[in-house]
Design a protein around this motif. Structure first.
Motif, mmCIF file in Angstrom:
data_model
loop_
_atom_site.group_PDB
_atom_site.id
_atom_site.type_symbol
_atom_site.label_atom_id
_atom_site.label_comp_id
_atom_site.label_asym_id
_atom_site.label_seq_id
_atom_site.Cartn_x
_atom_site.Cartn_y
_atom_site.Cartn_z
ATOM 1 N N SER A 202 39.023 32.894 34.107
ATOM 2 C CA SER A 202 39.150 33.740 35.338
ATOM 3 C C SER A 202 40.207 34.614 35.545
ATOM 4 O O SER A 202 41.363 34.351 35.148
ATOM 5 C CB SER A 202 39.042 32.632 36.470
ATOM 6 O OG SER A 202 40.103 31.804 36.397
ATOM 7 N N THR B 256 45.750 30.689 38.458
ATOM 8 C CA THR B 256 44.252 30.963 38.690
ATOM 9 C C THR B 256 43.549 30.123 39.880
ATOM 10 O O THR B 256 43.685 30.449 40.957
ATOM 11 C CB THR B 256 43.605 30.775 37.386
ATOM 12 O OG1 THR B 256 43.670 29.573 36.911
ATOM 13 C CG2 THR B 256 43.878 31.769 36.452
ATOM 14 N N SER C 231 37.961 30.251 39.016
ATOM 15 C CA SER C 231 37.308 29.502 38.017
ATOM 16 C C SER C 231 36.196 30.282 37.411
ATOM 17 O O SER C 231 35.529 30.988 38.131
ATOM 18 C CB SER C 231 36.969 28.182 38.087
ATOM 19 O OG SER C 231 36.174 28.109 39.083
ATOM 20 N N ILE C 232 35.685 29.867 36.271
ATOM 21 C CA ILE C 232 34.439 30.462 35.730
ATOM 22 C C ILE C 232 33.512 29.278 35.912
ATOM 23 O O ILE C 232 33.218 28.304 35.330
ATOM 24 C CB ILE C 232 34.560 30.634 34.286
ATOM 25 C CG1 ILE C 232 35.387 31.810 34.005
ATOM 26 C CG2 ILE C 232 33.227 31.021 33.538
ATOM 27 C CD1 ILE C 232 35.795 32.473 32.701
ATOM 28 N N ILE D 116 36.914 38.152 35.978
ATOM 29 C CA ILE D 116 37.216 37.306 34.676
ATOM 30 C C ILE D 116 37.993 38.398 33.798
ATOM 31 O O ILE D 116 38.026 39.708 34.386
ATOM 32 C CB ILE D 116 35.975 36.959 34.152
ATOM 33 C CG1 ILE D 116 34.925 38.297 33.743
ATOM 34 C CG2 ILE D 116 35.258 35.943 34.738
ATOM 35 C CD1 ILE D 116 33.608 37.839 33.062
ATOM 36 N N LYS E 134 29.946 32.024 41.263
ATOM 37 C CA LYS E 134 31.131 32.591 41.694
ATOM 38 C C LYS E 134 31.384 34.113 41.296
ATOM 39 O O LYS E 134 30.698 34.561 40.345
ATOM 40 C CB LYS E 134 32.344 31.811 41.054
ATOM 41 C CG LYS E 134 32.881 30.569 41.632
ATOM 42 C CD LYS E 134 34.130 29.964 41.243
ATOM 43 C CE LYS E 134 34.570 28.877 42.127
ATOM 44 N NZ LYS E 134 36.017 28.424 41.730
ATOM 45 N N VAL F 58 36.513 32.119 43.746
ATOM 46 C CA VAL F 58 37.311 32.837 42.718
ATOM 47 C C VAL F 58 38.098 31.739 42.204
ATOM 48 O O VAL F 58 38.478 30.709 42.787
ATOM 49 C CB VAL F 58 38.157 33.987 42.937
ATOM 50 C CG1 VAL F 58 37.339 35.276 43.179
ATOM 51 C CG2 VAL F 58 38.884 33.746 44.062
#
Length: 998
Positions: free
Chosen positions: A616, A897, A912-913, A921, A917, A910
């Motif tokens: 992210s 992050t 994290s992946i 990235i 979301k 936002v």
């Protein structure tokens, strides 16, 4: 029949004489000429859309009484034959300080003024709507002549000082009749983003402070108008009177125009913007404002780049501005934006025509040019009935020219204002240029006359090699030629004079140096042929394409959202799944739509991420980049009314550098000049977008507070600081006082909204500052507090608990390790430095284990930059948590992050992946915590804003274009064009303690 027609003509077209005839005349015999003046056989441009060939213009008593091709000329008329000549309406300048003495700067005091000393006026001395330009006006004949020569007949003038500058006045440039000059004593209500030089009042010291001040002024105006005030305010009274005038706002820059448009939208205003000449760089956003503009044409001069070292110091954006600025008028016109032109900001008035012709050369339409100087300013001023055209009833304000006005060779002969003639170039002068045989005392000479018609040059030759010194002048059709002796040490002159009957043969009297009289003649042998220097022919330089933003590393086209499929990446999810090896991630419609193995999408751009790391985007909780004109509003001990959202600077190259370091989101914080600072802006770094597009949608509300040395002015360098507080215990009292006031303010409004309206009670005053603080008490706004010392950290948590709210984030928090348990109990988070310490006294106890200790105590911990350079390397800062605290790599990565996302309450979008979301990235070439890691792609909402491959291409292009621009400037210098000395711009990088005054 003719007699009847003439009588009817007189009845229709002879207006009532409105001149102020009651003025006494003590200078000469009183006589007023009420005769007609008829200009016949002219090409008359009545307006840019109405042209009459071989027409007649009839004027009387300073006004146009008839215009057309079949005009009956009254007997008592003076007729002027303008065969082959043209008549145009003269120009209007809507924005000037003509006749106004430049305000004198008040001597700066070491002791700033925090409260006004003026009684009965607005609380801030930079708000001066009561200022009256006409009461300070003094007609400047010398300056008027400069304007008349440039083609102007009417100017609006004002006192250019302060944020609210008061009223402007409308003046006719009539050098003969004083009583007729005033067209309107009050024509405009003027504003700007500049402080008054006549006041030392500290607030506002920043651009965001000026925005906030104007907002509060408009709220106060509305409240005052409704009869809620119990006191008299002469400034607000003046604002009420000025509301019906045109509202002119001097923004001086494209982004400031967007800021003023934001204010206009909030308060239902209609500003006419006085721009900066760089509107072409943000033309889409400028167009969306629907505003009308006043545009300067002070195009930058080329730099003298002959010295390679000096040339290397020039900012690429400045080189671009020289190349592209002449296109501004065409770009504005092509986009349908209504604008008038102004002479403002020109070094010399004579540059106005030169620059206008240059703009026309670059594609600006001639008809539009005339409109922008005549009908448009007249309409914007609400005076189309009397100025801007030559329709019947208008003032007799016009130019007489030798031909088409915007032809380079055209001569402006006369400028008439209210029927008063001002001669610029004698139009009756005969053209005697050419080659002659001159005979004097039985000797023949070759005589060449060139130059301009009204200012000819003379060259007299005995032989091809032997030339005599001469001086030639032509006045009122009399020729005067003085011939100097060959011997320059001898004072001997032959004087020749003649009256011009025709320019083919000249004959007159000669008086030699010894007094002998004789007859001289000159017979024309060849006509004048103007030499055209092929090297001096104006041709457009090759334009460098516009980019977004228009500086180094800008995009030729705004980047667009894509469907992206990353294959076989090492994915740092920051979720329970942890780090996934050999995993695919699909990005679609700006969101993360799939995470797994063997993903596919027919419309996707596939990116081979094998051996690379996908994370992210980095989030910087504490940044000060990309802020325009001041990071601190230190004029008061509380500036809760200001907001960084007003001053986001989309043209800061640090944005691109952050993207290159993998940063996608930042919180832009106010500085630490006062205990209660300004509201913050949470932004996504969408490089090339406008400021408003960068601001996080539905952003959580934050505000900056501060503790320590800065807020008590211990390090401000003031000999006798007077602003409260001056001690740490005083800081606590500031908080207690403001929150108590905010509590009472909130209660007053709630009471009014529940029953006060029904009972027709007076409304409380809307106070942006207290409203913001009330939002904190009501848990609608979060605090990020600049902090160092443990005692102050505990104090602020105690104050918050007394008013039943929590401190969201302590930033810096370098003694957080001492009070981590108390912070955990309170519910505060921490945003700290990885290993900064001992850079000032209150930081002496800082340790690099601070972050890990707080993390292990259960706090949400983030690492921030507070620095433009460090922000590019926050990935390496995160790695320090591994070194100093044995934090796992996965948890350390969350420090920059997911954790800052949680602190900013945006972790649902936002940090994290995760499927659903935002696709913010970064693709790294290796482990992001490595010092060798580089961001290869930085993506925000599915748009690639940084790419290493494209970055390399941009660097090659910048070098090429820079070299091209320097070559163009060298060519300009070689042509003898004006150049300016290269100057390096030192860009100031903001930190918490940066203090400036704008």
């Amino acid at each position: 029949m003719k007699r009847i027609v003439s009588l009817l003509f007189l009845l229709i077209f002879i207006p009532k004489i409105n001149a102020q005839e009651y003025f006494p005349n003590n200078e000469s015999i009183q006589h007023k000429n009420n005769n007609y003046t008829a200009f016949t056989n002219a090409k008359i441009i009545v307006s840019p859309s109405l042209i009459i060939e071989k027409g007649t213009l009839l004027i009387q008593s300073g006004k146009v009484v008839a215009v057309g091709t079949a005009i009956t000329i009254p007997k008592n008329s003076v007729s002027i034959n303008l065969e082959g000549q043209s008549i145009y309406p003269n120009f209007i300048d809507m924005y000037s300080s003509f006749g106004i003495e430049k305000p004198k700067r008040t001597e700066r005091s070491q002791d700033p003024l925090y409260d006004t000393k003026k009684e009965g006026y607005y609380w801030n001395e930079h708000i001066k709507p009561e200022a009256d330009a006409y009461q300070n006006f003094k007609y400047d004949t010398t300056k008027a002549e400069e304007l008349l020569k440039a083609g102007f007949g009417v100017v609006a003038t004002h006192i250019n000082d302060g944020v609210a500058q008061g009223t402007g006045t409308l003046i006719a440039l009539n050098n003969e009749e004083q009583s007729n000059r005033l067209l309107a004593d009050k024509i405009s209500n003027n504003f700007s983003f500049t402080r008054s030089v006549t006041s030392n009042q500290a607030y506002p010291s920043s651009l965001m402070g000026m925005m906030a001040l104007l907002r509060q002024m408009y709220y106060d105006l509305d409240w005052y108008k409704k009869g809620n005030a119990t006191t008299k305010d002469l400034s607000l009274d003046a604002l009420i009177k000025n509301e019906k005038l045109i509202q002119v706002f001097a923004t001086e820059d494209k982004l400031n125009s967007l800021r003023a448009a934001k204010l206009a939208s909030e308060f239902g205003l209609n500003y006419i913007m006085k721009g900066g000449g760089n509107e072409y760089e943000r033309i889409e956003e400028i167009k969306k404002t629907n505003a009308k503009f006043i545009i300067p044409i002070n195009f930058p001069e080329a730099f003298d780049v002959s010295n390679p070292y000096q040339a290397s110091q020039l900012d690429f954006a400045d080189l671009l501005a020289w190349n592209q600025a002449p296109t501004n008028l065409k770009v504005l016109s092509d986009n349908g934006i209504t604008f008038a032109l102004t002479t403002d900001n020109l070094k010399k008035l004579e540059d106005f025509r030169t620059n206008l012709l240059k703009a026309i050369q670059y594609g600006f339409d001639k008809k539009k040019a005339l409109e922008s100087l005549t009908t448009i300013p007249a309409a914007l001023l609400g005076r189309s009935d009397e100025i801007g055209s030559l329709k019947v009833g208008s003032l007799a304000n016009f130019l007489i020219t030798s031909g088409e006005l915007f032809d380079k060779e055209t001569v402006i002969y006369e400028n008439w204002v209210q029927g008063a003639k001002y001669v610029i170039t004698d139009r009756t002068v005969k053209d005697i240029r050419g080659e002659y045989t001159l005979s004097l005392d039985n000797k023949s000479y070759k005589w060449k006359i060139n130059g301009e018609i009204a200012a000819p040059n003379s060259e007299l030759s005995v032989t091809e090699t032997e030339k005599l010194n001469t001086k030639l002048s032509v006045t009122n059709n009399w020729v005067s030629l003085i011939i100097s002796a060959k011997d320059t040490t001898a004072v001997k002159f032959d004087r020749l004079t003649a009256y011009l009957d025709n320019s083919q043969n000249i004959s007159g009297k000669a008086i030699s140096f010894d007094g002998k009289e004789s007859i001289w003649t000159a017979t024309k042998t060849a006509p004048f042929v103007k030499k055209i220097d092929s090297t001096a022919v104006n041709k457009n330089i090759e334009l460098i394409p516009l980019t977004y933003p228009n500086l180094a590393f800008g995009n030729v086209e705004k980047p667009k959202q894509e469907i992206l499929l990353f294959k076989n990446a090492t994915v740092w999810t920051n979720e329970k799944e942890g780090i996934l090896e050999e995993t695919d991630v699909l990005v679609k419609n700006g969101k993360i739509t799939a995470i797994g193995k063997n993903l596919s999408d027919a419309g996707a751009t596939v990116i081979d991420a094998k051996g690379k790391h996908l994370t992210s985007g980095i989030i910087d909780e504490h940044s000060h980049i990309a802020i325009s004109r001041g990071v601190n509003e230190g004029g008061h001990n509380s500036s809760a009314e200001v907001t960084i959202e007003d001053v986001v600077n989309s043209d800061d190259v640090n944005i691109y550098r952050e993207l290159a370091g993998g940063v996608t989101t930042s919180q832009l914080l106010h500085g630490s000049a006062n205990p209660i600072g300004g509201r913050s802006a949470i932004v996504k770094w969408k490089w090339g977008s406008a400021p408003e597009e960068m601001i996080y949608k539905d952003s959580p509300k934050f505000i900056k507070f501060a503790l320590g040395e800065n807020v008590k002015q211990a390090n401000w360098g003031i000999d006798n600081p007077t602003r409260f507080p001056q001690t740490r215990m005083g800081v606590e009292q500031v908080y207690m006082d403001y929150f108590q006031r905010a509590k009472e303010y909130d209660a007053a409004w709630k009471a009014y909204n529940s029953s006060g309206k029904k009972n027709k009670q007076k409304a409380p005053r809307k106070d942006i500052e207290l409203q913001t603080l009330a939002e904190i008490i009501n848990k609608e706004r979060f605090i990020s507090c600049h902090s160092y010392i443990q005692s102050e950290i505990l104090m602020l948590m105690s104050v918050a608990e007394k008013f039943d709210f929590k401190i969201n984030t302590f930033t810096h928090i370098l003694e957080g390790y001492k009070v981590a348990d108390k912070m955990k109990e309170h519910g505060a988070g921490a945003s700290t430095f990885a290993d900064w310490w001992a850079y000032k006294f209150e930081v002496n106890d800082a340790i690099p284990y601070n972050g890990p200790i707080m993390h292990n105590a259960g706090l949400i911990v983030a690492y921030n930059s507070d620095d433009a350079e460090m922000s590019r390397r926050l990935n390496q800062e995160a790695a320090k948590a591994v070194k100093y605290g044995a934090i796992s790599e996965e948890e350390a990565w969350k420090f920059v992050t997911l954790n800052p996302a949680k602190l900013l309450h945006i972790d649902d979008k936002v940090g994290s992946i995760k499927i659903g979301k935002d696709a913010d990235i970064v693709l790294w070439n290796e482990n992001p915590l490595s010092i060798y890691a580089k961001a290869e792609k930085t993506i925000i909402e599915g748009v690639v804003y940084y790419d290493t491959t494209k970055d390399a291409e941009k660097r090659v292009l910048i070098a090429k274009e820079r070299n091209q621009l320097i070559g163009q400037m060298l060519e300009e210098k070689n042509k003898g064009m004006k150049t300016q000395e290269p100057k390096k711009k030192d860009k100031k990088e903001y930190h918490c303690d940066t203090l400036e005054q704008y």
